[in-house]
Design a protein around this motif. Structure first.
Motif, PDB file in Angstrom:
ATOM      1  N   ARG A 291       0.866  -1.335   0.056  1.00  0.00           N
ATOM      2  CA  ARG A 291      -0.057  -0.101  -0.055  1.00  0.00           C
ATOM      3  C   ARG A 291       0.839   1.363   0.001  1.00  0.00           C
ATOM      4  O   ARG A 291       0.107   2.323  -0.280  1.00  0.00           O
ATOM      5  CB  ARG A 291      -0.967  -0.050   1.231  1.00  0.00           C
ATOM      6  CG  ARG A 291      -2.014  -1.168   0.815  1.00  0.00           C
ATOM      7  CD  ARG A 291      -3.028  -1.014   2.176  1.00  0.00           C
ATOM      8  NE  ARG A 291      -2.405  -1.652   3.410  1.00  0.00           N
ATOM      9  CZ  ARG A 291      -2.405  -2.805   3.573  1.00  0.00           C
ATOM     10  NH1 ARG A 291      -2.939  -3.725   2.829  1.00  0.00           N
ATOM     11  NH2 ARG A 291      -1.876  -3.289   4.822  1.00  0.00           N
TER      12      ARG A 291
ATOM     13  N   THR B 140       3.872   3.997  -1.753  1.00  0.00           N
ATOM     14  CA  THR B 140       4.062   4.361  -2.944  1.00  0.00           C
ATOM     15  C   THR B 140       5.493   4.331  -3.449  1.00  0.00           C
ATOM     16  O   THR B 140       6.367   4.327  -2.495  1.00  0.00           O
ATOM     17  CB  THR B 140       3.719   5.650  -3.158  1.00  0.00           C
ATOM     18  OG1 THR B 140       4.329   6.630  -2.287  1.00  0.00           O
ATOM     19  CG2 THR B 140       1.969   5.626  -2.853  1.00  0.00           C
TER      20      THR B 140
ATOM     21  N   ARG C 253      -2.895   1.640 -11.096  1.00  0.00           N
ATOM     22  CA  ARG C 253      -2.292   2.186 -10.052  1.00  0.00           C
ATOM     23  C   ARG C 253      -0.857   3.071 -10.501  1.00  0.00           C
ATOM     24  O   ARG C 253      -0.233   3.642  -9.334  1.00  0.00           O
ATOM     25  CB  ARG C 253      -2.069   1.215  -8.800  1.00  0.00           C
ATOM     26  CG  ARG C 253      -3.141   0.374  -8.527  1.00  0.00           C
ATOM     27  CD  ARG C 253      -2.883  -0.890  -7.631  1.00  0.00           C
ATOM     28  NE  ARG C 253      -2.286  -1.871  -8.208  1.00  0.00           N
ATOM     29  CZ  ARG C 253      -1.014  -2.334  -8.258  1.00  0.00           C
ATOM     30  NH1 ARG C 253      -0.020  -1.379  -7.475  1.00  0.00           N
ATOM     31  NH2 ARG C 253      -0.380  -3.078  -8.898  1.00  0.00           N
TER      32      ARG C 253
ATOM     33  N   SER D  45       1.564   3.610  -7.200  1.00  0.00           N
ATOM     34  CA  SER D  45       0.968   3.641  -5.840  1.00  0.00           C
ATOM     35  C   SER D  45       0.236   2.217  -5.258  1.00  0.00           C
ATOM     36  O   SER D  45       0.009   1.468  -6.041  1.00  0.00           O
ATOM     37  CB  SER D  45      -0.172   4.881  -5.900  1.00  0.00           C
ATOM     38  OG  SER D  45      -0.963   4.442  -6.937  1.00  0.00           O
ATOM     39  N   SER D  46      -0.237   2.368  -4.351  1.00  0.00           N
ATOM     40  CA  SER D  46      -1.181   1.218  -3.437  1.00  0.00           C
ATOM     41  C   SER D  46      -0.536  -0.138  -3.746  1.00  0.00           C
ATOM     42  O   SER D  46      -0.753  -1.038  -4.401  1.00  0.00           O
ATOM     43  CB  SER D  46      -2.420   1.074  -3.996  1.00  0.00           C
ATOM     44  OG  SER D  46      -3.135   2.240  -3.656  1.00  0.00           O
TER      45      SER D  46
ATOM     46  N   GLU E  68       1.506  -3.783  -4.115  1.00  0.00           N
ATOM     47  CA  GLU E  68       0.988  -4.884  -4.046  1.00  0.00           C
ATOM     48  C   GLU E  68       2.136  -5.716  -3.967  1.00  0.00           C
ATOM     49  O   GLU E  68       2.972  -5.596  -4.616  1.00  0.00           O
ATOM     50  CB  GLU E  68      -0.041  -5.426  -4.889  1.00  0.00           C
ATOM     51  CG  GLU E  68      -1.333  -4.470  -5.157  1.00  0.00           C
ATOM     52  CD  GLU E  68      -2.158  -4.959  -6.186  1.00  0.00           C
ATOM     53  OE1 GLU E  68      -1.900  -5.910  -6.801  1.00  0.00           O
ATOM     54  OE2 GLU E  68      -3.187  -4.320  -6.323  1.00  0.00           O
TER      55      GLU E  68
END
Lengths: 111, 114
Positions: free
Chosen positions: B16, B18, B63, B79-80, B82
């Motif tokens: 989560r 960046t 993302r 971003s975000s 995983e």
């Protein structure tokens, strides 16, 4: 669907042998076919490239054979050395478009 | 001869978070390509820029975003993050409109998402 199919997945040859890696493509718009060599954790490095107007290109110990009608091309490495042990990727593109890579061939050259 | 420069070379992030990856193309090269390479996989094209405009788009997640600046360097913003984003990210450059198809790759950024 893999646009560039590469074989074999892995290859083991004796020092001095001639490994051959094959690739096939479907998109007839492709007009540039490079081969890249990649060592673990490093970026792909261009080895040699060919365009469809020639059937063979040789640079040092590396040779590309190209068969336009069969839509196939291959890499031959003459007098292979342990230092050639790496992953080899074929790729294809048309003018200034992103490269489409094959799945790669892990080559091991044993002394 | 100058090569493609990428920074950072290694990056560790939490889920989560960046991340921003930077690419400095070979001098006078005006086109930049971003590729993602998972373990044991072939490089997959993400996005490219020519003269600061997006020229092609591949399998880049929503993302992620990228841009090319006036000095031709490029940044990939993620971003975000995983776990599946863990990979080697390569930048390549060439002279877009000169007809020189050869793409020169940088050393890559290894991103690890924990």
């Amino acid at each position: 669907q893999q646009q560039v199919k590469q074989s074999p997945q892995s290859l083991i040859v004796q020092k001095g042998g001639i490994p051959i890696i094959n690739c096939a493509y479907e998109n007839t718009a492709f007009d540039y076919f490079p081969w890249y060599q990649q060592f673990p954790g490093k970026g792909p490095a261009l080895l040699i490239a060919i365009r469809p107007d020639v059937s063979e290109k040789k640079e040092g110990r590396f040779t590309i054979s190209f068969n336009k009608s069969a839509k196939q091309f291959s890499l031959h490495i003459m007098d292979s050395q342990p230092g050639d042990s790496a992953t080899y990727f074929c790729a294809a593109s048309s003018r200034n478009t992103p490269l489409v890579f094959g799945k790669g061939t892990r080559l091991s050259v044993i002394a | 001869a100058a090569g493609v420069i990428q920074s950072p070379r290694h990056l560790i992030k939490e889920k989560r978070e960046t991340a921003t990856l930077k690419c400095y193309p070979i001098p006078r090269h005006d086109t930049v390509y971003w590729y993602q390479q998972g373990p044991g996989q072939d490089p997959q094209f993400l996005i490219s820029f020519y003269e600061k405009m997006q020229s092609d788009k591949g399998s880049i997640p929503d993302r992620f975003s990228a841009q090319q600046f006036s000095d031709y360097h490029s940044e990939l913003n993620m971003s975000s993050l995983e776990l599946g984003d863990s990979a080697l990210y390569f930048c390549a450059s060439n002279l877009g409109e000169s007809g020189a198809d050869t793409q020169y790759f940088g050393p890559g950024t290894r991103l690890t998402v924990l």
